[in-house]
Design a protein around this motif. Structure first.
Motif, mmCIF file in Angstrom:
data_model
loop_
_atom_site.group_PDB
_atom_site.id
_atom_site.type_symbol
_atom_site.label_atom_id
_atom_site.label_comp_id
_atom_site.label_asym_id
_atom_site.label_seq_id
_atom_site.Cartn_x
_atom_site.Cartn_y
_atom_site.Cartn_z
ATOM 1 N N CYS A 131 34.671 44.439 50.978
ATOM 2 C CA CYS A 131 35.748 43.702 50.312
ATOM 3 C C CYS A 131 36.931 44.580 49.949
ATOM 4 C CB CYS A 131 35.211 43.038 49.042
ATOM 5 S SG CYS A 131 36.490 42.284 48.014
ATOM 6 N N ILE A 143 37.555 39.477 51.159
ATOM 7 C CA ILE A 143 38.318 40.649 51.584
ATOM 8 C C ILE A 143 39.520 40.761 50.659
ATOM 9 C CG2 ILE A 143 39.763 41.674 53.395
ATOM 10 C CD1 ILE A 143 36.881 41.806 54.142
ATOM 11 N N THR A 169 42.779 43.065 50.304
ATOM 12 C CA THR A 169 43.551 44.035 51.064
ATOM 13 C C THR A 169 45.032 43.837 50.772
ATOM 14 O OG1 THR A 169 43.801 45.007 53.282
ATOM 15 C CG2 THR A 169 43.708 42.590 53.150
ATOM 16 N N ILE A 212 46.688 45.025 57.098
ATOM 17 C CA ILE A 212 46.469 44.012 58.135
ATOM 18 C C ILE A 212 47.378 44.293 59.334
ATOM 19 C CG2 ILE A 212 46.670 41.563 58.704
ATOM 20 C CD1 ILE A 212 45.896 40.953 55.786
ATOM 21 N N LEU A 266 40.069 40.692 64.971
ATOM 22 C CA LEU A 266 40.475 40.856 63.575
ATOM 23 C C LEU A 266 40.883 39.521 62.974
ATOM 24 C CD1 LEU A 266 41.231 42.427 61.037
ATOM 25 C CD2 LEU A 266 43.454 42.890 62.096
ATOM 26 N N GLU A 279 37.880 37.446 62.380
ATOM 27 C CA GLU A 279 37.141 37.946 61.206
ATOM 28 C C GLU A 279 37.804 37.475 59.917
ATOM 29 O OE1 GLU A 279 36.240 42.131 58.878
ATOM 30 O OE2 GLU A 279 36.977 42.211 60.936
ATOM 31 N N LEU A 280 39.126 37.600 59.843
ATOM 32 C CA LEU A 280 39.848 37.180 58.643
ATOM 33 C C LEU A 280 39.726 35.670 58.424
ATOM 34 C CD1 LEU A 280 43.052 39.397 58.879
ATOM 35 C CD2 LEU A 280 41.030 39.756 57.447
ATOM 36 N N ASN A 281 39.664 34.909 59.498
ATOM 37 C CA ASN A 281 39.510 33.452 59.375
ATOM 38 C C ASN A 281 38.112 33.049 58.934
ATOM 39 O OD1 ASN A 281 42.076 32.371 59.929
ATOM 40 N ND2 ASN A 281 41.800 32.787 62.101
ATOM 41 N N ILE A 333 36.215 34.759 56.793
ATOM 42 C CA ILE A 333 35.977 35.171 55.410
ATOM 43 C C ILE A 333 36.326 34.005 54.490
ATOM 44 C CG2 ILE A 333 36.757 36.755 53.589
ATOM 45 C CD1 ILE A 333 35.070 38.125 55.677
ATOM 46 N N LEU A 346 40.308 35.461 51.417
ATOM 47 C CA LEU A 346 41.133 36.614 51.760
ATOM 48 C C LEU A 346 42.163 36.776 50.667
ATOM 49 C CD1 LEU A 346 42.188 38.812 53.716
ATOM 50 C CD2 LEU A 346 43.562 37.011 54.809
ATOM 51 N N ILE A 403 45.360 38.917 49.514
ATOM 52 C CA ILE A 403 46.397 39.855 49.953
ATOM 53 C C ILE A 403 47.174 40.235 48.700
ATOM 54 C CG2 ILE A 403 48.379 40.250 51.445
ATOM 55 C CD1 ILE A 403 47.238 38.076 53.301
#
Length: 158
Positions: free
Chosen positions: A46, A119, A121, A126, A140, A143-145, A147, A150, A152
């Motif tokens: 994370c 995650i 970040t 990114i 990538l 993967e982000l979709n 999670i 997310l 930011i």
């Protein structure tokens, strides 16, 4: 207890209450151990900007400066499954030092403690990963979709 199955005697052990309680205790202990391992793996993944910095950012340590935002952040966690089912999220904005990062990390920690994947970040990380290789971009983004949450941080500052 003896019984016959196709002419062959079969012994079947019937557990007593203490054996059932011991089995249940071991199963619960194993489930808790597995959950703790999953939480640790999720927490390591994370906080891509250094987990130690964010581990103590929890609702219990809020200074009470921005009570409405704190209430909203806690409600987001309590109803997280409903939010994600409807594709809704939460956005914090305000002046520097107003607690946006703290609230975001507190949300992450609360959901991580529940065994959810998060995650945390920032946009440059990114973008750097997207620019690092052409071939890994879709992976990538996939993967982000996948999670559930997310986060930011400092989107406007970047």
């Amino acid at each position: 207890m003896d019984t016959e199955l196709l002419g062959e005697p079969v012994k079947v052990h019937i557990m007593c209450d203490c054996e059932i309680a011991e089995r249940d205790r071991r199963l619960e202990e194993e489930a808790n151990r597995m959950l703790a391992e999953r939480i640790a793996r999720n927490r390591d993944k994370c906080f891509q900007m250094g987990a130690g910095r964010y581990n103590n950012m929890r609702f219990e340590y809020a200074d009470g400066e921005n009570e409405p935002a704190l209430i909203g952040a806690k409600a987001f966690c309590e109803h997280f499954d409903e939010f994600t089912a409807t594709g809704k999220g939460i956005l914090f904005f305000g002046n520097v030092g107003s607690g946006k990062t703290f609230l975001a990390a507190a949300i992450a920690n609360r959901l991580l403690d529940q065994g959810k994947k998060v995650i945390f970040t920032n946009l440059p990380r990114i973008v750097n990963r997207l620019q690092a290789s052409f071939e890994g971009r879709n992976e990538l983004l996939d993967e982000l979709n996948r999670i559930p949450l997310l986060i930011i941080d400092d989107l406007r500052a970047e």
